[in-house]
Scaffold this motif. Structure first.
Motif, short mmCIF file in Angstrom:
data_model
loop_
_atom_site.label_atom_id
_atom_site.label_comp_id
_atom_site.label_asym_id
_atom_site.label_seq_id
_atom_site.Cartn_x
_atom_site.Cartn_y
_atom_site.Cartn_z
N PHE A 57 36.14 42.96 32.54
CA PHE A 57 35.64 41.85 31.74
C PHE A 57 35.83 42.17 30.26
CE2 PHE A 57 33.43 41.64 35.73
CZ PHE A 57 33.23 40.29 35.99
N VAL A 58 36.33 41.20 29.50
CA VAL A 58 36.45 41.32 28.05
C VAL A 58 35.64 40.20 27.44
CG1 VAL A 58 38.03 41.47 26.09
CG2 VAL A 58 38.82 42.15 28.37
N MET A 59 34.70 40.54 26.55
CA MET A 59 33.83 39.55 25.93
C MET A 59 33.63 39.86 24.46
SD MET A 59 30.82 39.07 28.79
CE MET A 59 31.20 38.88 30.53
N THR A 60 33.27 38.83 23.72
CA THR A 60 32.98 39.00 22.30
C THR A 60 31.52 39.39 22.09
OG1 THR A 60 32.30 36.71 21.95
CG2 THR A 60 34.67 37.20 21.79
N GLY A 61 31.21 39.73 20.85
CA GLY A 61 29.83 40.09 20.53
C GLY A 61 28.87 38.95 20.73
N SER A 62 29.36 37.72 20.59
CA SER A 62 28.50 36.55 20.79
C SER A 62 28.38 36.15 22.25
CB SER A 62 29.03 35.37 19.97
OG SER A 62 30.35 35.04 20.35
N GLY A 63 29.08 36.88 23.13
CA GLY A 63 28.97 36.62 24.57
C GLY A 63 30.04 35.71 25.13
N ALA A 64 31.01 35.28 24.31
CA ALA A 64 32.09 34.44 24.81
C ALA A 64 33.06 35.28 25.64
CB ALA A 64 32.83 33.77 23.66
N ILE A 65 33.66 34.66 26.63
CA ILE A 65 34.57 35.37 27.54
C ILE A 65 35.99 35.29 26.99
CG2 ILE A 65 35.53 35.41 29.86
CD1 ILE A 65 32.87 34.06 30.78
N VAL A 66 36.65 36.44 26.89
CA VAL A 66 38.05 36.50 26.49
C VAL A 66 38.95 36.55 27.72
CG1 VAL A 66 39.80 37.82 25.24
CG2 VAL A 66 37.47 37.63 24.32
N GLU A 67 38.60 37.42 28.66
CA GLU A 67 39.44 37.55 29.85
C GLU A 67 38.63 38.19 30.98
OE1 GLU A 67 43.97 38.94 31.06
OE2 GLU A 67 43.42 38.41 29.02
N VAL A 68 38.92 37.76 32.19
CA VAL A 68 38.32 38.35 33.39
C VAL A 68 39.45 38.66 34.36
CG1 VAL A 68 36.75 38.04 35.33
CG2 VAL A 68 36.19 37.03 33.11
N GLN A 69 39.49 39.90 34.84
CA GLN A 69 40.45 40.30 35.86
C GLN A 69 39.66 40.78 37.07
OE1 GLN A 69 42.48 43.46 33.74
NE2 GLN A 69 44.02 42.07 32.92
N GLY A 70 39.84 40.16 38.20
CA GLY A 70 39.07 40.56 39.38
C GLY A 70 39.93 40.55 40.63
N THR A 71 39.79 41.60 41.43
CA THR A 71 40.62 41.73 42.63
C THR A 71 39.79 42.27 43.79
OG1 THR A 71 42.53 42.26 41.25
CG2 THR A 71 42.70 42.77 43.59
N ALA A 72 39.94 41.64 44.94
CA ALA A 72 39.36 42.17 46.17
C ALA A 72 40.31 43.21 46.74
CB ALA A 72 39.12 41.06 47.17
N GLU A 73 39.86 44.44 46.81
CA GLU A 73 40.70 45.50 47.37
C GLU A 73 40.62 45.53 48.89
OE1 GLU A 73 42.67 47.08 45.51
OE2 GLU A 73 41.87 46.85 43.50
N GLY A 74 39.56 44.95 49.43
CA GLY A 74 39.39 44.88 50.88
C GLY A 74 39.02 43.45 51.25
N ALA A 75 37.79 43.25 51.70
CA ALA A 75 37.33 41.91 52.06
C ALA A 75 37.14 41.08 50.80
CB ALA A 75 36.00 42.01 52.81
#
Length: 238
Positions: free
Chosen positions: A190-208
């Motif tokens: 997760f990449v976020m700013t100091g104000s809490g805004a989202i810059v980028e999210v990378q998420g992967t299920a390695e199994g289920a």
């Protein structure tokens, strides 16, 4: 119990040491536990060709791992004649993350390059790089402000930091080290700013596959961790 004996929402020991390079306009040695990354910011009075005469500047990044950053020696990518796909993906992520909090028009036709070199790796090298690179960028802009080139507060709009989260042994956990990351069922950055805004999210299920509820649990952990990292950035820059 996690292999590191940490609580599920506990960061590794984090440090941000400024001014570690005498030549760079800004620098930071960032440590997330046993992951250590040297981040330097270099100023150039030019921009890529496609930005010439636009009045806009550019912030970019390069990322690399030293041969003995890991248990076995890795060949330098220069020796192979090309960068790996992983390296290219990470350095693009770092560049995007920093540009998200920079006013490129106010920067003017200049380029700042963030070099993130992994000295020692134990998981989370990209998230450590982003967090440390922000400090190096801050100090580079301070160097410029001292010379009347920019007003730092006008160029740098906010903090940005990053953290990894995952589901390990069925439990959402924060800031995975290598042992935990290599066996996690789900891995996310997760990449976020100091104000809490989202810059980028990378998420992967390695199994289920993971559920929406599990994703939201990871997001909450990330918000908590990044808020702590931003406070550490504020403390580091004094």
């Amino acid at each position: 119990m996690r292999p590191s004996k940490r609580a599920s929402d506990e960061l590794r020991t984090v440090s941000l040491e400024r001014g570690v390079s005498r030549h760079a306009e800004g620098s930071c040695l960032v440590k997330f536990g046993d992951t250590h990354v040297l981040c330097t910011a270099s100023l150039e009075e030019k921009v890529p060709g496609w930005l010439k005469n636009t009045g806009r500047g550019w912030v970019t990044a390069e990322y690399g791992m030293l041969p003995r950053a890991t248990g076995d020696r890795m060949r330098r990518e220069a020796a192979t004649g090309k960068q790996s796909g992983r390296t290219q993906e990470i350095q693009r992520l770092i560049g995007r993350s920093l540009r998200a909090v920079v006013d490129l028009q106010t920067l003017g036709e200049r380029q700042i390059t963030l070099d993130c070199d992994v000295v020692q790796a134990d998981g989370g090298t990209r998230t450590a790089s982003i967090t440390g690179a922000w400090v190096a960028l801050h100090d580079c802009l301070g160097w410029m402000a001292e010379r009347g080139m920019v007003k730092r507060e006008a160029v740098l709009k906010d903090h940005v930091a990053a953290i990894s989260c995952g589901i390990a042994r069925g439990e959402p956990v924060l800031d995975l080290d290598y042992i935990e990351d290599s066996a996690a069922e789900t891995d996310a950055n997760f990449v976020m700013t100091g104000s809490g805004a989202i810059v980028e999210v990378q998420g992967t299920a390695e199994g289920a596959p993971f559920s929406e509820a599990e994703f939201l649990a990871l997001m909450q952990l990330a918000r908590t961790g990044i808020a702590r990292l931003v406070e550490m950035q504020k403390s580091a820059i004094g």
